[in-house]
Scaffold this active site. Structure first.
Site, short mmCIF file in Angstrom:
data_model
loop_
_atom_site.label_atom_id
_atom_site.label_comp_id
_atom_site.label_asym_id
_atom_site.label_seq_id
_atom_site.Cartn_x
_atom_site.Cartn_y
_atom_site.Cartn_z
N GLY B 220 0.82 -1.21 0.00
CA GLY B 220 0.00 0.00 0.00
C GLY B 220 0.84 1.24 0.00
CB SER B 221 -0.01 4.66 1.01
OG SER B 221 -0.28 4.56 2.40
CD GLU B 244 4.89 -2.88 -3.41
OE1 GLU B 244 4.81 -1.63 -3.30
OE2 GLU B 244 4.19 -3.55 -4.19
CB CYS B 281 3.22 -0.87 -6.72
SG CYS B 281 2.92 -2.61 -6.91
#
Lengths: 507, 507
Positions: B220-221, B244, B281
């Protein structure tokens, strides 16, 4: 040649100065600069460096041993053994480095027919960058300047900055000299290895917090390791810290096995507890058995044997004082009884062998009793029965080692207990002692927190290299420009997985 | 059967409640309890579980796709592809699990003649314990409930607690149903996998901070990942977090290669930038080239192609708003010029494809320009020459991927630059696009911080299992009581190193 003629300890120490913040900064710039080239050296070049350091370390001869004896109070026999181990370590990590298994190379070849086409993907490892290594006090050779962390970082392709342990600065300087000589002999950049002193925490803090530092290796106390860990994680860019922070190394006595040879085990443990004045991170600090005549007899024998072993000089006054304080604190606890104590030596440096005992109920109620007492001390915990022994095992924090003294049948009958014990440690020993960490690929010197800060790595054995490298995948790359270990023809002749199968064959 | 008849979205969401702190505590107790048994399952039992989950996930059929479409705005084609990938992942990790390479078994046999005798040491891996997995919003299947983190944790022998992503709770519930069914079919403890909701950060915080949680997986962020990382490291017992956290995935255009096929690369990148409305991503967020007519032509072609691609619906309004804001902020920066923009759609959910350009000097002076803009956006950076391109490469933070568009000769002539670029990323792609992460053993989906919190691991490919296991060595153990993978006769027929040599042979 008597080395005490060459080194006047106090004069020398006067000349040892803490690095300044500017010097730390300069060191990292130089180290990072050297890294850009060293990272690209072939495995055999790194291996040659480790082997040459081993030669130069050996060449320091008796002079080094004498200096280290004067700085650490360790015996000549012990230090000669530790240097031999360090030389073996350097050579063995050189072999591991060159064998290349630690690169964990895997190759998945393309499938152009698939929709979408399957790419060619090949994975190897790259070094992390400059690694800061903190020398330990209890292993002036094997876990200090040219020790396991330095050797594994250099094998990974990282440059190294060692902060010498302030308890043996002259030793560290001499070993640094050997490394410098090795680099010079091989015409390698001297900044691949940088050495500095720092008795204050500021130097360590500046080293760990420097933006160019990419990983940290440490062997020492819980407090020291956690300080580094917290600094590293509080950075703008967090970096991995492998800190080995010690352990109480519980030993579980199963009754049937103990019954076979109570005296033998008492003897073995009296020796293990007092080996090197108890200054090993694998020292057996807790022995857990089932109450009754047999355990009583064992405690009595162990107590007698411990009482007969003389106090030895500890590494330095700080450690000796801490030992006096912590061992006294332990035996002063409610219901703790001294089972055997060597004759106290009235000086500020000796560590008195001491064994105490307590019932499991008291032990479980008092967290202080499961804390490490660094030195020749062990606490025997008497459990009501195997269920309570299981409760004690469950209460353990993470450990470097656990030891089972048990028969085949006992292990078989208590598999859940064995699993519980294994779940708490990095190494499980059967019918032996935890002291003595064999340097081999299968060794795991690590363990769940608080034994280390990351249970997924080891600081002993060839796999120690893995702490300082990271995987990188090359996708659809041209064979000519791939790193050698990934090329079709496998010029390094290393083991690789090609389409998920281990092989040394060409692709 | 039309699934919209079965699920009324708003009614359903009304019934989704955040877990309470008590429920989190209860979940960890149950998970830890299940762990004590699941940790001891054979590799083939874990593999069977993953394969059965794959079957049950497939059996959810169109009903699942329809629900996920309604929750995520992702297309049917994309979701069917992602489910197929997730099923492949489960089966492929099952294979990896069973093959046992990830255990990295090594055996050093005894040498009783040596003084002191060399012990028999055998190393395998144990699972860490209950793992908390945070589902991602952009991969509702592949990196959510039964996604890569769950599959690799289960393969390692860990129990799993998933916190569903609040953007697709119904999807997560359905996938949870499939996992429950798989566990039931195999007569396995249903607490091996626990599912909960938590739109508030409190649930996540409680999960990460719970004493029984032993590791965390997250995609995610940056903000989300760092919150978990800091909670995990601030615990009394720190635990590993693999987060990640995305990447800008720089693409380096070397002039000679670009000259060969400028239109082809413009087309390829217009597609890659807008694939899945840019919500990957590995989306190429930066394209770096050398100024001149050739780059101008490339920018013009890319701009035209981007302008011709329609805006697509993004995952949810939060993401769409963030994209609008961040892409506007980027193009509003000093000297940034829009090179191509698709027609804006006047709604709150669509993401407008957009490409901008800036000179390298401005780029290097403005850190905001190297930040990820999650969505169909890319910034082309024009460098004065290859030296300035190297400066831009050096300025990069850690990345999941970097891509080189280059000829063989160019790579050969710029090896230092290639090394710099490789030193910043987990995967290096030649003459392709970074989107599309092949699930294979050689894949590295990870990279230096801030791409992930630990560059030494991957979240895609069989090696992802290694995040959730730790080595343990057995010393002088009895063959009968060793784990199967360590027994002399190698009953699992796995690859092992025996005295430092890879083999499947018995000891």
């Amino acid at each position: 040649m008597h080395p005490s003629h060459l080194f006047n300890k106090s004069d020398f120490i006067m000349s040892i100065k803490d690095a300044t913040i500017q010097e730390v900064d300069q060191a990292l710039l130089q180290s990072n600069n050297a890294f850009s080239k060293y990272a690209q050296t072939a495995l055999k070049e790194r291996a040659a460096l480790l082997r040459t350091i081993a030669v130069e370390l050996d060449a320091l001869g008796d002079a080094l041993i004498q200096v280290t004896m004067s700085e650490t109070n360790l015996t000549e026999v012990r230090l000669k053994g530790e240097r031999a181990r360090t030389i073996f370590q350097l050579n063995s990590y050189a072999d591991s480095c060159e064998r290349g298994d630690w690169l964990e190379v895997s190759i998945n070849t393309t499938d152009a027919q698939r929709v979408p086409p399957k790419p060619d993907v090949r994975k190897t490892k790259l070094p992390l960058g400059p690694v800061v290594v903190f020398g330990s006090s209890n292993f002036p050779f094997a876990y200090s300047t040219a020790g396991g962390d330095t050797a594994s970082a250099l094998a990974a392709g990282c440059t190294v900055i060692v902060k010498a342990h302030p308890a043996h600065p002259m030793t560290s300087n001499m070993v640094h000299g050997a490394i410098k000589k090795a680099l010079k002999n091989l015409n390698m950049d001297e900044d691949i290895f940088i050495h500095m002193h720092g008795a204050s925490t500021q130097v360590g803090e500046a080293l760990v917090k420097h933006a160019l530092t990419k990983a940290v290796g440490f062997t020492g106390s819980f407090q020291g390791g956690m300080a580094l860990f917290n600094w590293a994680n509080g950075r703008t860019e967090p970096i991995p810290v492998f800190a080995e922070m010690g352990s109480v190394n519980p030993v579980y006595l199963f009754p049937e096995k103990l019954k076979e040879q109570p005296e033998f085990f008492a003897q073995q443990y009296a020796e293990s507890i007092t080996l090197g004045v108890g200054q090993f991170c694998t020292n057996p600090g807790l022995i857990i058995g089932v109450e009754g005549e047999l355990l009583d007899a064992f405690i009595r024998m162990l107590g007698e044997k411990i009482a007969a072993i003389s106090a030895g000089k500890m590494l330095h006054e700080g450690i000796a004082n801490a030992y006096k304080l912590k061992s006294k604190e332990a035996v002063d606890q409610y219901r703790v009884r001294v089972a055997g104590r060597s004759k106290d030596v009235d000086d500020s440096i000796s560590g008195t062998p001491l064994v105490a005992t307590v019932d499991a109920e008291t032990f479980l109620a008092n967290p202080l009793l499961s804390e490490e007492v660094f030195g020749p001390f062990s606490l025997v915990v008497a459990c009501r029965d195997m269920n309570q022994l299981h409760a004690v095992a469950s209460s353990m924090k993470g450990q470097l080692t656990s030891t089972l003294i048990a028969t085949e049948t006992e292990l078989h009958d208590h598999q859940t207990l064995v699993h519980t014990i294994a779940s708490k440690c990095g190494r499980l020993i059967l019918n032996g002692v935890p002291t003595g960490v064999e340097v081999c690929l299968a060794m795991q010197h690590g363990g769940p927190f608080p034994a280390t800060t990351d249970a997924r790595f080891t600081s002993v054995g060839g796999d120690a290299i893995k702490r300082f490298a990271r995987p990188v995948a090359y996708q659809n790359f041209s064979n000519a420009l791939l790193p050698d270990e990934l090329k079709n023809e496998n010029p390094l002749k290393i083991w690789r997985t090609v389409n998920d199968v281990f092989t040394k064959d060409a692709v």
